[in-house]
Design an enzyme around this catalytic site. Sequence first.
Site, PDB file in Angstrom:
ATOM      1  NE  ARG A  77      -2.571   0.905   3.499  1.00  0.00           N
ATOM      2  CZ  ARG A  77      -3.244   0.594   4.605  1.00  0.00           C
ATOM      3  NH1 ARG A  77      -4.481   0.150   4.520  1.00  0.00           N
ATOM      4  NH2 ARG A  77      -2.693   0.729   5.788  1.00  0.00           N
ATOM      5  CE  LYS A 135      -2.180   4.621   7.267  1.00  0.00           C
ATOM      6  NZ  LYS A 135      -3.375   5.189   7.853  1.00  0.00           N
ATOM      7  CD  GLU A 160     -11.620   5.738   4.675  1.00  0.00           C
ATOM      8  OE1 GLU A 160     -11.148   4.827   5.355  1.00  0.00           O
ATOM      9  OE2 GLU A 160     -11.014   6.272   3.736  1.00  0.00           O
TER      10      GLU A 160
HETATM   11  N1  PLP Z   1      -9.083   4.235   6.749  1.00  0.00           N
HETATM   12  C1  PLP Z   1      -8.243   5.221   7.094  1.00  0.00           C
HETATM   13  C2  PLP Z   1      -8.552   6.588   6.643  1.00  0.00           C
HETATM   14  C3  PLP Z   1      -7.098   4.936   7.857  1.00  0.00           C
HETATM   15  O1  PLP Z   1      -6.263   5.908   8.224  1.00  0.00           O
HETATM   16  C4  PLP Z   1      -6.859   3.616   8.267  1.00  0.00           C
HETATM   17  C5  PLP Z   1      -5.664   3.274   9.042  1.00  0.00           C
HETATM   18  O2  PLP Z   1      -4.689   2.816   8.544  1.00  0.00           O
HETATM   19  C6  PLP Z   1      -7.767   2.619   7.886  1.00  0.00           C
HETATM   20  C7  PLP Z   1      -8.865   2.973   7.135  1.00  0.00           C
HETATM   21  C8  PLP Z   1      -7.566   1.211   8.293  1.00  0.00           C
HETATM   22  O3  PLP Z   1      -6.589   0.593   7.530  1.00  0.00           O
HETATM   23  P1  PLP Z   1      -5.748  -0.616   8.096  1.00  0.00           P
HETATM   24  O4  PLP Z   1      -6.723  -1.656   8.510  1.00  0.00           O
HETATM   25  O5  PLP Z   1      -4.917  -1.055   6.958  1.00  0.00           O
HETATM   26  O6  PLP Z   1      -4.966  -0.097   9.242  1.00  0.00           O
HETATM   27  C1  COI Z   2      -3.825   3.235  11.571  1.00  0.00           C
HETATM   28  O1  COI Z   2      -4.804   2.602  11.956  1.00  0.00           O
HETATM   29  O2  COI Z   2      -2.708   2.719  11.498  1.00  0.00           O
HETATM   30  C2  COI Z   2      -3.917   4.610  11.166  1.00  0.00           C
HETATM   31  O3  COI Z   2      -3.046   5.069  10.499  1.00  0.00           O
HETATM   32  C3  COI Z   2      -5.043   5.415  11.584  1.00  0.00           C
HETATM   33  C4  COI Z   2      -4.600   6.689  12.211  1.00  0.00           C
HETATM   34  C5  COI Z   2      -5.758   7.589  12.273  1.00  0.00           C
HETATM   35  C6  COI Z   2      -3.992   6.472  13.561  1.00  0.00           C
END
Ligand code: PLP
Ligand code: COI
Length: 342
Positions: free
Chosen positions: A82, A184, A220
């Site tokens: 990612r 991200k 989200e």
């Molecule tokens: N959506 C957003 C905007 C995020 O910042 C995060 C955190 O990483 C997620 C979703 C969840 O992603 P993940 O499950 O890969 O941590």
């Molecule tokens: C994560 O879950 O790793 C994120 O980056 C979310 C952040 C808002 C702390």
Amino acid sequence: MEKKDIDWSNLGFGYHKTDKRYVSNYVNGAWDNGALTDDDTITMSECAGVLQYAQTCFEGLKAYTTEDGRIVTFRPDLNAARMYDSAKRLEMPAFPKERFVEAVEQVVKANAAYVPPYGSGATLYIRPYMFGISPVIGVKPAEDYQFRMFTTPVGPYFKGGAKPITIKVSDFDRAAPNGTGHIKAGLNYAMSLHAIVTAHQEGFDENMYLDPKTRTKVEETGGANFLFVTKDGKVVTPKSGSILPSITRRSLVYVAKEYLGLEAEEREVYFDEVKDFAECGLCGTAAVISPVGKIVDHGKEICFPSGMEEMGEITKKLYETLTGIQMGRIEAPEGWVHEIKL
Ligand code: PLP
Ligand code: COI
């Protein structure tokens, strides 16, 4: 290895400086070998690309102590992939995926004394990030970049841990159609700061963002994807080109189907449908699965039957299975658990 003297069970989601971090520089068109350093500070040009035009992206993953005392990380290859995609979209040189995973290994090993013990409720959060470091004044990508990765021990993202939270439907957008919502990028989070401060001032824990084009579909929150459960026990999660492809959400859809025998679908979810769901949760690395008890849309309340005291029944099963896999209590699918050999 002796653990640090930290009150693990009372940690919040905050920054706590640890001993070592990883740094690699991209100079003259190539990444250097990279190394661990004690230095938690960064010196750069006043005109660095990251400072002027926010050319930066990041990742987030965790290291866990398993029931039998090993230290593991969860699907770091997907964070590497990612971050590769994020870098490409921001015109940054991607950090090689295998080197990303090697850096995770190095940084966790070097900070093993900060990996919270099994059963403490805390984990070691790993924050990889990269940014344009050379001067840029006309709007264009930087020439040179820095990739870094630090760690910090953390507790629950939302105060109260497994207690259901209340969120509001935001009037602000987090992403644009055809924009950067699916990567991200730091800029997405800068965009969300006014919205989250506003939500907190109004007494809400988080925002629900709707799709920026029609404002009829669920996207989200500022830091997690949504997961809903229908009254007949089906897991539903929003599909959109402008949300972050959460690794937790993708893993939970698999867990729902393959471990719990549930139906699970990723599809467009209209806000109008939300009142008919039985359970709602936020899923992400930081959030794990945080149950949502109530959603407020301009004064109109949607209260989920699961209530404000407990996680919904299926949300709880998903939570227990996922954390069971992450902490080594439940056998993981091939390749999900990446052990850090000390
Ligand atoms: N959506 C957003 C905007 C995020 O910042 C995060 C955190 O990483 C997620 C979703 C969840 O992603 P993940 O499950 O890969 O941590
Ligand atoms: C994560 O879950 O790793 C994120 O980056 C979310 C952040 C808002 C702390």
